[in-house]
Motif scaffolding. Structure first.
Motif, PDB file in Angstrom:
ATOM      1  N   THR A   1      10.661 126.378 -76.665  1.00 25.11           N
ATOM      2  CA  THR A   1      12.093 126.654 -76.756  1.00 25.11           C
ATOM      3  C   THR A   1      12.834 126.445 -75.441  1.00 25.11           C
ATOM      4  O   THR A   1      13.728 125.623 -75.365  1.00 25.11           O
ATOM      5  CB  THR A   1      12.323 128.097 -77.227  1.00 25.11           C
ATOM      6  N   VAL A   2      12.458 127.143 -74.394  1.00 23.87           N
ATOM      7  CA  VAL A   2      13.270 127.171 -73.182  1.00 23.87           C
ATOM      8  C   VAL A   2      12.750 126.243 -72.092  1.00 23.87           C
ATOM      9  O   VAL A   2      13.512 125.471 -71.500  1.00 23.87           O
ATOM     10  CB  VAL A   2      13.345 128.622 -72.641  1.00 23.87           C
ATOM     11  N   GLU A   3      11.488 126.289 -71.820  1.00 21.78           N
ATOM     12  CA  GLU A   3      10.973 125.610 -70.635  1.00 21.78           C
ATOM     13  C   GLU A   3      11.117 124.094 -70.657  1.00 21.78           C
ATOM     14  O   GLU A   3      11.341 123.492 -69.600  1.00 21.78           O
ATOM     15  CB  GLU A   3       9.532 126.047 -70.395  1.00 21.78           C
ATOM     16  N   PRO A   4      11.029 123.398 -71.806  1.00 23.00           N
ATOM     17  CA  PRO A   4      11.261 121.951 -71.776  1.00 23.00           C
ATOM     18  C   PRO A   4      12.662 121.567 -71.311  1.00 23.00           C
ATOM     19  O   PRO A   4      12.848 120.525 -70.683  1.00 23.00           O
ATOM     20  CB  PRO A   4      11.029 121.526 -73.223  1.00 23.00           C
ATOM     21  N   VAL A   5      13.651 122.428 -71.606  1.00 20.48           N
ATOM     22  CA  VAL A   5      15.014 122.144 -71.160  1.00 20.48           C
ATOM     23  C   VAL A   5      15.080 122.142 -69.641  1.00 20.48           C
ATOM     24  O   VAL A   5      15.617 121.219 -69.017  1.00 20.48           O
ATOM     25  CB  VAL A   5      16.004 123.186 -71.741  1.00 20.48           C
ATOM     26  N   PHE A   6      14.487 123.171 -69.010  1.00 20.64           N
ATOM     27  CA  PHE A   6      14.498 123.226 -67.551  1.00 20.64           C
ATOM     28  C   PHE A   6      13.694 122.077 -66.953  1.00 20.64           C
ATOM     29  O   PHE A   6      14.071 121.505 -65.933  1.00 20.64           O
ATOM     30  CB  PHE A   6      13.947 124.575 -67.069  1.00 20.64           C
ATOM     31  N   GLY A   7      12.576 121.730 -67.593  1.00 23.32           N
ATOM     32  CA  GLY A   7      11.772 120.609 -67.106  1.00 23.32           C
ATOM     33  C   GLY A   7      12.539 119.307 -67.162  1.00 23.32           C
ATOM     34  O   GLY A   7      12.509 118.509 -66.224  1.00 23.32           O
ATOM     35  N   ASN A   8      13.256 119.068 -68.275  1.00 20.88           N
ATOM     36  CA  ASN A   8      14.045 117.849 -68.410  1.00 20.88           C
ATOM     37  C   ASN A   8      15.154 117.802 -67.367  1.00 20.88           C
ATOM     38  O   ASN A   8      15.368 116.773 -66.713  1.00 20.88           O
ATOM     39  CB  ASN A   8      14.619 117.770 -69.821  1.00 20.88           C
ATOM     40  N   LEU A   9      15.865 118.926 -67.183  1.00 19.58           N
ATOM     41  CA  LEU A   9      16.965 118.939 -66.220  1.00 19.58           C
ATOM     42  C   LEU A   9      16.464 118.775 -64.795  1.00 19.58           C
ATOM     43  O   LEU A   9      17.079 118.091 -63.979  1.00 19.58           O
ATOM     44  CB  LEU A   9      17.770 120.241 -66.348  1.00 19.58           C
ATOM     45  N   ARG A  10      15.326 119.372 -64.507  1.00 18.09           N
ATOM     46  CA  ARG A  10      14.847 119.330 -63.130  1.00 18.09           C
ATOM     47  C   ARG A  10      14.206 117.992 -62.776  1.00 18.09           C
ATOM     48  O   ARG A  10      14.538 117.393 -61.754  1.00 18.09           O
ATOM     49  CB  ARG A  10      13.852 120.455 -62.911  1.00 18.09           C
ATOM     50  N   TYR A  11      13.307 117.520 -63.616  1.00 19.99           N
ATOM     51  CA  TYR A  11      12.530 116.334 -63.237  1.00 19.99           C
ATOM     52  C   TYR A  11      13.153 115.042 -63.744  1.00 19.99           C
ATOM     53  O   TYR A  11      13.245 114.058 -63.000  1.00 19.99           O
ATOM     54  CB  TYR A  11      11.084 116.478 -63.726  1.00 19.99           C
ATOM     55  N   ASN A  12      13.621 115.009 -64.994  1.00 16.70           N
ATOM     56  CA  ASN A  12      14.186 113.765 -65.528  1.00 16.70           C
ATOM     57  C   ASN A  12      15.610 113.525 -65.060  1.00 16.70           C
ATOM     58  O   ASN A  12      16.000 112.385 -64.814  1.00 16.70           O
ATOM     59  CB  ASN A  12      14.142 113.780 -67.057  1.00 16.70           C
ATOM     60  N   LYS A  13      16.395 114.580 -64.949  1.00 14.41           N
ATOM     61  CA  LYS A  13      17.799 114.424 -64.532  1.00 14.41           C
ATOM     62  C   LYS A  13      17.986 114.616 -63.029  1.00 14.41           C
ATOM     63  O   LYS A  13      19.055 114.365 -62.503  1.00 14.41           O
ATOM     64  CB  LYS A  13      18.698 115.429 -65.269  1.00 14.41           C
ATOM     65  N   GLY A  14      16.976 115.129 -62.348  1.00 16.88           N
ATOM     66  CA  GLY A  14      17.045 115.268 -60.887  1.00 16.88           C
ATOM     67  C   GLY A  14      17.822 116.484 -60.395  1.00 16.88           C
ATOM     68  O   GLY A  14      18.290 116.495 -59.258  1.00 16.88           O
ATOM     69  N   LEU A  15      17.956 117.506 -61.236  1.00 18.50           N
ATOM     70  CA  LEU A  15      18.684 118.712 -60.808  1.00 18.50           C
ATOM     71  C   LEU A  15      17.690 119.711 -60.227  1.00 18.50           C
ATOM     72  O   LEU A  15      17.382 120.729 -60.814  1.00 18.50           O
ATOM     73  CB  LEU A  15      19.447 119.329 -61.980  1.00 18.50           C
ATOM     74  N   ASP A  16      17.149 119.391 -59.049  1.00 13.24           N
ATOM     75  CA  ASP A  16      16.244 120.342 -58.407  1.00 13.24           C
ATOM     76  C   ASP A  16      16.989 121.240 -57.434  1.00 13.24           C
ATOM     77  O   ASP A  16      16.441 122.227 -56.956  1.00 13.24           O
ATOM     78  CB  ASP A  16      15.087 119.634 -57.709  1.00 13.24           C
ATOM     79  N   ARG A  17      18.242 120.921 -57.153  1.00 14.03           N
ATOM     80  CA  ARG A  17      19.120 121.810 -56.379  1.00 14.03           C
ATOM     81  C   ARG A  17      20.564 121.427 -56.658  1.00 14.03           C
ATOM     82  O   ARG A  17      20.861 120.304 -57.007  1.00 14.03           O
ATOM     83  CB  ARG A  17      18.818 121.750 -54.890  1.00 14.03           C
ATOM     84  N   PHE A  18      21.442 122.399 -56.506  1.00 16.91           N
ATOM     85  CA  PHE A  18      22.855 122.157 -56.732  1.00 16.91           C
ATOM     86  C   PHE A  18      23.454 121.504 -55.495  1.00 16.91           C
ATOM     87  O   PHE A  18      23.133 121.866 -54.362  1.00 16.91           O
ATOM     88  CB  PHE A  18      23.588 123.456 -57.061  1.00 16.91           C
ATOM     89  N   THR A  19      24.329 120.539 -55.720  1.00 15.32           N
ATOM     90  CA  THR A  19      24.929 119.820 -54.589  1.00 15.32           C
ATOM     91  C   THR A  19      26.283 120.389 -54.200  1.00 15.32           C
ATOM     92  O   THR A  19      26.848 119.983 -53.196  1.00 15.32           O
ATOM     93  CB  THR A  19      25.101 118.329 -54.945  1.00 15.32           C
ATOM     94  N   LEU A  20      26.799 121.306 -54.984  1.00 14.61           N
ATOM     95  CA  LEU A  20      28.104 121.900 -54.704  1.00 14.61           C
ATOM     96  C   LEU A  20      27.931 123.338 -54.242  1.00 14.61           C
ATOM     97  O   LEU A  20      26.880 123.947 -54.445  1.00 14.61           O
ATOM     98  CB  LEU A  20      28.979 121.849 -55.954  1.00 14.61           C
ATOM     99  N   ARG A  21      28.972 123.907 -53.656  1.00 15.08           N
ATOM    100  CA  ARG A  21      28.941 125.296 -53.198  1.00 15.08           C
ATOM    101  C   ARG A  21      30.049 126.074 -53.880  1.00 15.08           C
ATOM    102  O   ARG A  21      31.120 125.545 -54.153  1.00 15.08           O
ATOM    103  CB  ARG A  21      29.133 125.372 -51.672  1.00 15.08           C
ATOM    104  N   GLY A  22      29.772 127.342 -54.141  1.00 13.10           N
ATOM    105  CA  GLY A  22      30.736 128.202 -54.816  1.00 13.10           C
ATOM    106  C   GLY A  22      30.316 128.414 -56.259  1.00 13.10           C
ATOM    107  O   GLY A  22      29.801 127.507 -56.923  1.00 13.10           O
TER     108      GLY A  22
END
Length: 170
Positions: free
Chosen positions: A122-143
């Motif tokens: 349910t949950v963990e594949p979404v985070f895996g896709n966003l982190r590794y496939n989409k490259g969201l391992d850190r936020f580039t904006l502040r605030g």
């Protein structure tokens, strides 16, 4: 006279506001009398506060409203209608349960094991896709607003991709 610039002694504080020790509390009778001599109502006998048991009292509006000691009794006499005071009676039995212990109990139950086992689907594949496939391992904006917007944008892309591959048109 000592030099006022070199005197490091702290000035003595005034009496300030009334503290619980200024109230006349009778534990056997369960009564409390304020410094003005008015009887306070008991509005809690076994209240837990930070792992301690307390007895709570509150003044009547008819007594606290016209009282001449309001300035000394209340921190904000303009907005607070009546005084409240608590007397602590020691630690609550059983102590405070930590969040980790609550989670451990929930996961160790039969239902908890079934729910936790379902997280993989349910949950963990979404985070895996966003982190590794989409490259969201850190936020580039502040605030907080900008980070929230960036997170929602990535989630939107994830959901559109799911619709395109598995969704409505299929």
């Amino acid at each position: 006279m000592p030099d006022p610039l070199c005197d490091k002694a702290h000035p003595t504080k005034g009496a300030g506001h009334y503290r619980p020790r200024d109230f006349d509390y009778d534990a056997a009778a369960g009564t409390c009398i304020c410094p003005a001599g008015k009887l306070l109502y008991q509005n809690g006998a076994n209240c837990k506060h930070n792992g301690h048991l307390a007895v709570k009292f509150q003044g009547a509006l008819r007594d606290c409203g016209p009282c001449t000691l309001r300035e000394k009794c209340l921190r904000k006499p303009d907005t607070t209608p009546a005084r409240q005071v608590s007397f602590f009676r020691g630690r609550a039995p059983g102590g405070q349960v930590s969040c980790a212990d609550l989670m451990r109990r929930a996961i160790d139950s039969a239902r908890g094991r079934a729910l936790y086992g379902g997280r993989f689907a349910t949950v963990e594949p979404v985070f895996g896709n966003l982190r590794y496939n989409k490259g969201l391992d850190r936020f580039t904006l502040r605030g907080q607003k900008k980070v929230d917007t960036q997170w929602k944008l990535y989630c939107l892309v994830h959901n559109i991709e799911k619709l395109a591959h598995h969704g409505v048109a299929q």
